[in-house]
Design an enzyme around this catalytic site. Structure first.
Site, PDB file in Angstrom:
ATOM      1  N   SER A   1      -2.166 -14.396  -9.735  1.00 13.08           N
ATOM      2  CA  SER A   1      -2.354 -15.126  -8.485  1.00 13.08           C
ATOM      3  C   SER A   1      -3.658 -14.701  -7.819  1.00 13.08           C
ATOM      4  O   SER A   1      -4.322 -15.503  -7.157  1.00 13.08           O
ATOM      5  CB  SER A   1      -1.168 -14.878  -7.547  1.00 13.08           C
ATOM      6  OG  SER A   1      -0.965 -13.493  -7.341  1.00 13.08           O
ATOM      7  N   TYR A  26      -5.036  -6.887 -11.559  1.00 11.08           N
ATOM      8  CA  TYR A  26      -4.366  -6.319 -12.727  1.00 11.08           C
ATOM      9  C   TYR A  26      -5.258  -5.548 -13.698  1.00 11.08           C
ATOM     10  O   TYR A  26      -4.748  -4.928 -14.626  1.00 11.08           O
ATOM     11  CB  TYR A  26      -3.611  -7.427 -13.463  1.00 11.08           C
ATOM     12  CG  TYR A  26      -2.459  -7.946 -12.634  1.00 11.08           C
ATOM     13  CD1 TYR A  26      -1.275  -7.226 -12.531  1.00 11.08           C
ATOM     14  CD2 TYR A  26      -2.578  -9.124 -11.901  1.00 11.08           C
ATOM     15  CE1 TYR A  26      -0.230  -7.674 -11.733  1.00 11.08           C
ATOM     16  CE2 TYR A  26      -1.539  -9.583 -11.102  1.00 11.08           C
ATOM     17  CZ  TYR A  26      -0.370  -8.855 -11.028  1.00 11.08           C
ATOM     18  OH  TYR A  26       0.661  -9.297 -10.237  1.00 11.08           O
ATOM     19  N   ARG A  60       0.816  -1.225   0.000  1.00 14.99           N
ATOM     20  CA  ARG A  60       0.000   0.000   0.000  1.00 14.99           C
ATOM     21  C   ARG A  60       0.848   1.273   0.000  1.00 14.99           C
ATOM     22  O   ARG A  60       0.497   2.273   0.620  1.00 14.99           O
ATOM     23  CB  ARG A  60      -0.967   0.002   1.185  1.00 14.99           C
ATOM     24  CG  ARG A  60      -1.955  -1.160   1.143  1.00 14.99           C
ATOM     25  CD  ARG A  60      -2.959  -1.112   2.291  1.00 14.99           C
ATOM     26  NE  ARG A  60      -3.888  -2.225   2.180  1.00 14.99           N
ATOM     27  CZ  ARG A  60      -3.684  -3.428   2.734  1.00 14.99           C
ATOM     28  NH1 ARG A  60      -2.577  -3.633   3.453  1.00 14.99           N
ATOM     29  NH2 ARG A  60      -4.554  -4.392   2.600  1.00 14.99           N
ATOM     30  N   PHE A 115       4.091 -19.683 -16.676  1.00 16.33           N
ATOM     31  CA  PHE A 115       5.413 -19.093 -16.879  1.00 16.33           C
ATOM     32  C   PHE A 115       5.817 -18.269 -15.660  1.00 16.33           C
ATOM     33  O   PHE A 115       4.994 -17.963 -14.813  1.00 16.33           O
ATOM     34  CB  PHE A 115       5.455 -18.232 -18.144  1.00 16.33           C
ATOM     35  CG  PHE A 115       4.351 -17.210 -18.226  1.00 16.33           C
ATOM     36  CD1 PHE A 115       4.517 -15.947 -17.664  1.00 16.33           C
ATOM     37  CD2 PHE A 115       3.147 -17.494 -18.862  1.00 16.33           C
ATOM     38  CE1 PHE A 115       3.515 -14.996 -17.745  1.00 16.33           C
ATOM     39  CE2 PHE A 115       2.141 -16.539 -18.943  1.00 16.33           C
ATOM     40  CZ  PHE A 115       2.316 -15.308 -18.387  1.00 16.33           C
TER      41      PHE A 115
END
Length: 408
Positions: free
Chosen positions: A118, A123, A90, A408
């Site tokens: 994850s 995102y 944060r 990956f």
């Protein structure tokens, strides 16, 4: 102290790698896995968040060409090892690292960035859209039959050492990799990835096994898997866990799946990552007993909206997109896409917009697995010219669902 995001000093690679391990749980990594990752990670493609001499954040990209609709491959930055020390959350460190990484890819001339998340909620704020999904299956092979296509009886199966069969398996994978969007062309070093077999990833099962499928003396398919013997009062109830499977034809594919479901003393076949349109769904006698589940797969980010010209389109399209991109401002504005099944061009324009959307949603639709019409129904895409949305959605569609076959 202030935190500075910059290229990793190669002398700090061990410290950087240790932060990655800690962020993802601090459980010591299997030596085989660690050796592989240290081999394929290029320190020159790593970024670090430094607080003084200490690394407190990590990210990096693999240079892995990815297949796109039309069968071509596009230079892609596969984003991995993203993490911030729990002591430094944060504080905007992740945002700084993602911005620096996308700017670096742009300077490199790489038009796409991709990642697997994850935590899926992270995102989207950085312009990554969910572009592929994957199936997991748990097949009750004691009750489910695989109805093989015509020609399967001509297929010969034989066991082979995974290591000794690696080159012929890679040849089969190489023939398959351009048939679906979202697959990686394996660059040097990555051919080792499917052979990794640490004990900790077997869930109590056998070492990896390999069966080759041949026709006319030529290897035309393969399957790699584990078996885990189990028993109860009623008898054997072992589990087969699929690692990967590829085949040159429907008959070969069916023969390999029939083999998996017929192994003696096994009553369940598990598969953790299959395409959402896997032909297996049409070969099994009872799909309800296959435990089908869907989850998110690959997230795509257009580093450069001009990447729309790198793929082909299922129908002629001539549409102006009004793209919003708060994170990478160089993409914001109007772009004209004109293309068909032979190719496309995409460039900035001053013409009126036909469709308005965010770069995140454009990334979600890029590989053809997410419909622009579906996104519009969710209120995330707006049609500004009547008929433009249907034109674009039809053009973006692909015959096969995009799919990422390995991480990956």
């Amino acid at each position: 102290m202030t935190v500075d995001v910059r290229a990793l000093d190669p002398a700090d690679f061990d410290q950087w790698y240790g932060v990655v391990d800690r962020v993802f749980g601090a459980v010591p990594e299997d030596p085989e896995l660690e050796e592989f990752w240290r081999t394929v990670i290029d320190p020159a493609r790593c970024l670090a968040a430094y607080e003084g001499p200490a690394v407190v954040g990590t990210t990096q990209t693999f240079a892995l060409p990815m297949s796109v609709p039309g069968g071509g491959f596009v230079a892609t930055g596969a984003v991995s090892a993203v993490g911030v020390a729990a002591t430094h959350r944060r504080r905007g460190i992740l945002t700084s690292m993602m911005r620096s990484q996308l700017e670096a890819l742009r300077e490199e001339g790489v038009p796409l960035a991709v990642l697997t998340a994850s935590e899926p909620g992270i995102y989207g704020r950085y312009g990554f859209g969910l572009a592929t999904q994957q199936l997991s299956l748990e097949i009750d092979s004691s009750r489910v039959r695989v109805e093989v296509p015509e020609g399967a009886e001509d297929v010969t199966l034989r066991y082979a050492s995974p290591a000794e069969a690696a080159s012929v398996c890679e040849a089969v994978y190489g023939r398959a990799v351009g048939t679906r969007a979202g697959m990686f062309l394996r660059t040097p070093g990555w051919e080792r990835h499917p052979l990794l077999d640490p004990v900790g990833m077997r869930d109590g099962g056998s070492p990896a096994q390999c069966v080759l499928a041949s026709r006319g003396g030529e290897v035309v398919g393969y399957v790699r898997f584990h078996t885990k013997p189990m028993w109860d009062a009623a008898g054997p109830k072992g589990v087969v866990t699929l690692r990967d499977i590829n085949a040159d034809s429907p008959a070969v594919y069916g023969a390999l799946w029939r083999f998996l479901c017929d192994i003696d003393l096994m009553s369940t076949v598990q598969a953790g990552n299959r395409p959402v349109d896997d032909p297996l769904l049409h070969l099994v006698s009872d799909v309800r007993r296959c435990g089908v589940r869907v989850r998110d797969g690959l997230y795509v980010r257009l580093v450069d909206v001009g990447a729309l010209a790198s793929r082909t389109y299922a129908a002629p399209v001539d549409v102006v997109f009004d793209v919003s991109d708060a994170f990478c401002g160089w993409n914001a504005g109007r772009w004209r896409l004109s293309g068909d099944g032979k190719g496309a061009v995409c460039s900035r324009t001053a013409d009126p917009a036909d469709v308005a959307l965010s770069v995140r949603d454009l990334g979600a639709a890029f590989l053809g697995g997410v419909s622009l019409s579906s996104l519009a129904a969710a209120g995330r895409v707006r049609e500004l010219r009547v008929g433009a949305l249907t034109e674009a959605a039809t053009a973006f569609a692909t015959p096969l669902a995009p799919w990422l076959p390995h991480g990956f």
